[in-house]
Write an enzyme that holds these catalytic residues in place. Sequence first.
Site, short mmCIF file in Angstrom:
data_model
loop_
_atom_site.label_atom_id
_atom_site.label_comp_id
_atom_site.label_asym_id
_atom_site.label_seq_id
_atom_site.Cartn_x
_atom_site.Cartn_y
_atom_site.Cartn_z
CB CYS A 1 -7.94 2.19 5.47
SG CYS A 1 -8.02 0.55 4.94
CB CYS B 1 -0.87 -0.05 1.25
SG CYS B 1 -1.86 1.42 1.51
CB CYS C 1 -9.00 10.99 6.03
SG CYS C 1 -7.37 10.47 5.46
CB CYS D 1 -11.89 12.90 3.72
SG CYS D 1 -11.83 12.87 1.92
#
Length: 355
Positions: free
Chosen positions: A347, A116, A130, A127
């Site tokens: 994530c 990743c 995030c 966002c």
Amino acid sequence: MKNYKESILDFTKDELSSLIKPSFRAKQIYSWIYQKYVNNFNEMKNLPKQLIVELEERYRLNPLKVLAKEQSRDGSIKYLFGLIDDLSMEAVLLPMKKEVKDEEGNIIQSSKYTVCISSQVGCKMGCAFCLTAKEGFKRNLTPGEIVAQVLEIKKDNNIPTNKRVNIVFMGMGEPLDNLDNVVKAVKIFSDPDGLCISPRRQTISTSGLAYNIKKLGEMDLGVLLAISLHAVDDGTREKLMPINKAYNIASVLDAVRNFPIDARKRVMFEYLVIKDLNDDVKSAKKLVKLLHGIKAKVNLIYFNEYPNSPFKRPSENNMLNFQSYLREHGVTCTIRESKGLDISAACGQLYEKVN
Ligand code: SAH
Ligand code: SF4
């Protein structure tokens, strides 16, 4: 970035062929870098001395430095990479399958890895959920800085040069906000004399820059596309993702409908499930409607809470109900296990610690 020596990893093989004469040297250099893992130009044994001196003067070989490394209990390893201008960014190695051997030592299942990677230092998109967004935007990564994340992680883990890993552009940053460099990196990754990673093993995840989805589609590179959708109505999506004011859900889906995809593949829709916000069956119903006519697969992601995070993780029950509804209505749907939770490598949790 102007005052620094360029990295030789910034160039596609074609570009290198026009920079270095005779042009077949480009192929040899690629092979030394990506298939023999050399760390110095003077290890490139079949190059003339003069060329090695020239390369040493003009280019740096490795644009990244490993500043820190953390291994999670589930086996994923997070890397903090330092850049030449003292910024830093992160990438994660996610072992997907372990190697299995039979009694005679024959490999019956080979290991599988996904890396990743980041495309920018920070992100402009802001966002609400995030962590990367919190630090704002610093700069785009160069093609070489993108490519080096995979190369360094392969080297550091002794992953054989001929082992092809999968790549997801799901680290820091919005890849389609750095389109040119990301496209160049995709090409460098896929070079048969280099890492040889087919575009079909590379997934670009975007918050929905519809215009650049269209541009990327027109290039027809063969990469896979992932859309961070996260909401089914514009009101909710706008609150979560300000980019929705510029490109609403309809415009993103329109761009997706025109995106060229391999007949056996699907576009992935990432849907971050947040407690009491988008985790009800009504939303699932709306999602099925929106995706009608698109070869889609949905990845439901548990919202990962972090200190002072404004949202909550949904219940397992709601998650399973959401998934069942989609499946019963013909939409392929998985729930993403969040790897690396204990080291904040999951994530959206990549965050620079050192600076
Ligand atoms: N900027 C691109 C690529 C980053 S991908 C994009 O947004 O698609 C990172 C993925 O993790 C995105 O799907 C993002 O929405 C998701 N994410 C961000 N914060 C998260 C959090 N706190 N918990 C779980 N997933 C998160
Ligand atoms: Fe940027 Fe993606 Fe984070 Fe949104 S979710 S702020 S687009 S990295």
